[in-house]
Design a protein around this motif. Structure first.
Motif, short mmCIF file in Angstrom:
data_model
loop_
_atom_site.label_atom_id
_atom_site.label_comp_id
_atom_site.label_asym_id
_atom_site.label_seq_id
_atom_site.Cartn_x
_atom_site.Cartn_y
_atom_site.Cartn_z
N TYR A 115 -31.17 -3.03 -95.21
CA TYR A 115 -30.83 -4.10 -96.17
C TYR A 115 -32.00 -5.06 -96.40
CZ TYR A 115 -26.16 -2.67 -94.58
OH TYR A 115 -25.06 -1.96 -94.23
N THR A 116 -32.52 -5.63 -95.32
CA THR A 116 -33.57 -6.64 -95.44
C THR A 116 -34.84 -6.04 -96.05
OG1 THR A 116 -32.68 -7.82 -93.54
CG2 THR A 116 -34.96 -8.32 -94.15
N GLN A 117 -35.23 -4.89 -95.57
CA GLN A 117 -36.45 -4.26 -96.08
C GLN A 117 -36.31 -3.91 -97.56
OE1 GLN A 117 -37.73 -0.83 -93.87
NE2 GLN A 117 -39.72 -0.78 -94.86
N ALA A 118 -35.14 -3.45 -97.99
CA ALA A 118 -34.93 -3.14 -99.41
C ALA A 118 -35.06 -4.40 -100.26
CB ALA A 118 -33.56 -2.50 -99.61
N ARG A 119 -34.47 -5.48 -99.82
CA ARG A 119 -34.55 -6.73 -100.59
C ARG A 119 -35.97 -7.29 -100.60
NH1 ARG A 119 -29.34 -6.99 -98.39
NH2 ARG A 119 -27.85 -6.67 -100.10
N TYR A 132 -28.76 -5.38 -105.80
CA TYR A 132 -27.99 -4.43 -105.01
C TYR A 132 -27.45 -5.10 -103.76
CZ TYR A 132 -30.62 -1.56 -108.18
OH TYR A 132 -31.19 -1.04 -109.31
N ASP A 133 -26.14 -5.01 -103.59
CA ASP A 133 -25.53 -5.59 -102.39
C ASP A 133 -25.52 -4.57 -101.26
OD1 ASP A 133 -23.35 -3.87 -102.89
OD2 ASP A 133 -22.11 -5.46 -103.75
N ASN A 134 -24.99 -4.97 -100.12
CA ASN A 134 -24.99 -4.09 -98.95
C ASN A 134 -24.24 -2.79 -99.23
OD1 ASN A 134 -26.40 -6.07 -97.66
ND2 ASN A 134 -24.82 -6.57 -96.17
N ALA A 135 -23.14 -2.86 -99.97
CA ALA A 135 -22.37 -1.64 -100.26
C ALA A 135 -23.19 -0.66 -101.09
CB ALA A 135 -21.07 -2.00 -100.99
N LEU A 137 -26.52 -0.38 -101.15
CA LEU A 137 -27.57 0.17 -100.28
C LEU A 137 -26.99 1.13 -99.25
CD1 LEU A 137 -29.63 -3.12 -99.88
CD2 LEU A 137 -30.24 -1.13 -101.27
N ASP A 138 -25.79 0.81 -98.73
CA ASP A 138 -25.10 1.73 -97.81
C ASP A 138 -24.80 3.05 -98.49
OD1 ASP A 138 -24.91 0.43 -95.33
OD2 ASP A 138 -23.08 -0.64 -95.92
N ARG A 139 -24.30 2.98 -99.73
CA ARG A 139 -23.94 4.19 -100.47
C ARG A 139 -25.16 5.09 -100.65
NH1 ARG A 139 -21.96 1.80 -104.46
NH2 ARG A 139 -23.75 1.97 -105.85
N ALA A 140 -26.28 4.50 -101.05
CA ALA A 140 -27.51 5.29 -101.24
C ALA A 140 -27.99 5.89 -99.92
CB ALA A 140 -28.60 4.43 -101.87
N THR A 141 -28.02 5.08 -98.88
CA THR A 141 -28.51 5.55 -97.58
C THR A 141 -27.59 6.62 -97.01
OG1 THR A 141 -29.49 3.38 -97.16
CG2 THR A 141 -29.23 4.83 -95.26
N ASN A 142 -26.29 6.39 -97.06
CA ASN A 142 -25.34 7.36 -96.49
C ASN A 142 -25.30 8.66 -97.28
OD1 ASN A 142 -24.70 5.66 -94.37
ND2 ASN A 142 -23.01 4.70 -95.48
#
Length: 171
Positions: A115-119, A132-135, A137-142
């Motif tokens: 999260y932090t590194q992406a922002r 992009y919110d946490n959800a 970024l989670d969706r892309a990573t997962n």
């Protein structure tokens, strides 16, 4: 557009791209050092974050990169001009590279969603706050993590649907 990622016997990957205009291309990927191809990481990041004018959105709109070879379909009379126009227009290829690299690295190294590194990476190229919110970024990573496991455990091609609406604007 339809994407299929193929294992290359040399340890690389190539992507078969079937565009909506009927053109078919192969895209060479030089990812031997990665478990998951970097082009797959781009496709996942751009699709999951809804980036219409990243690498694959530009390809969907008619851009052709040097690493692409047309293998079927009729070549447009204005293919080179159209590609140049799309790539010279303002686009999100730079931000796509930054976000893809952050997400790809997290998956490659079995780390949690960055999260932090992406922002922070977003802030390098954009003045506006990261949309992009946490959800997201989670969706892309997962999604990349899941596809990484499939890619590594199965020698069959990996079919990756691309949304029709996700393409750079034709200018």
């Amino acid at each position: 557009m339809h994407l299929t990622f193929h294992h290359d016997p040399r340890g690389e990957c190539f992507t078969l791209i079937r565009r909506a205009d009927g053109a078919v291309f192969t895209l060479s990927s030089y990812s031997r050092k990665h478990r998951v191809p970097h082009d797959l990481a781009h496709a996942v990041t751009e699709r999951e974050l809804g980036i219409p004018d990243g690498i694959f959105g530009c390809i969907a709109a008619g851009a052709v990169f040097d690493s692409m070879q047309q293998t079927a379909g009729k070549k447009r009379h204005d293919a080179k001009t159209r590609s140049t126009r799309i790539l010279k227009a303002p686009n999100s290829i730079g931000i796509s590279e930054v976000l893809t690299s952050v997400i790809h690295e997290a998956v490659e190294n079995d780390r949690p969603t960055p999260y932090t590194q992406a922002r922070e990476s977003w802030g390098i190229t954009q003045a506006a706050p990261c949309p992009y919110d946490n959800a997201d970024l989670d969706r892309a990573t997962n999604t990349l993590r899941d596809l990484s496991h499939r890619w590594q455990s199965n020698p069959d091609p990996l079919v990756f649907p691309w949304p029709n609406k996700l393409h750079a604007a034709a200018r």
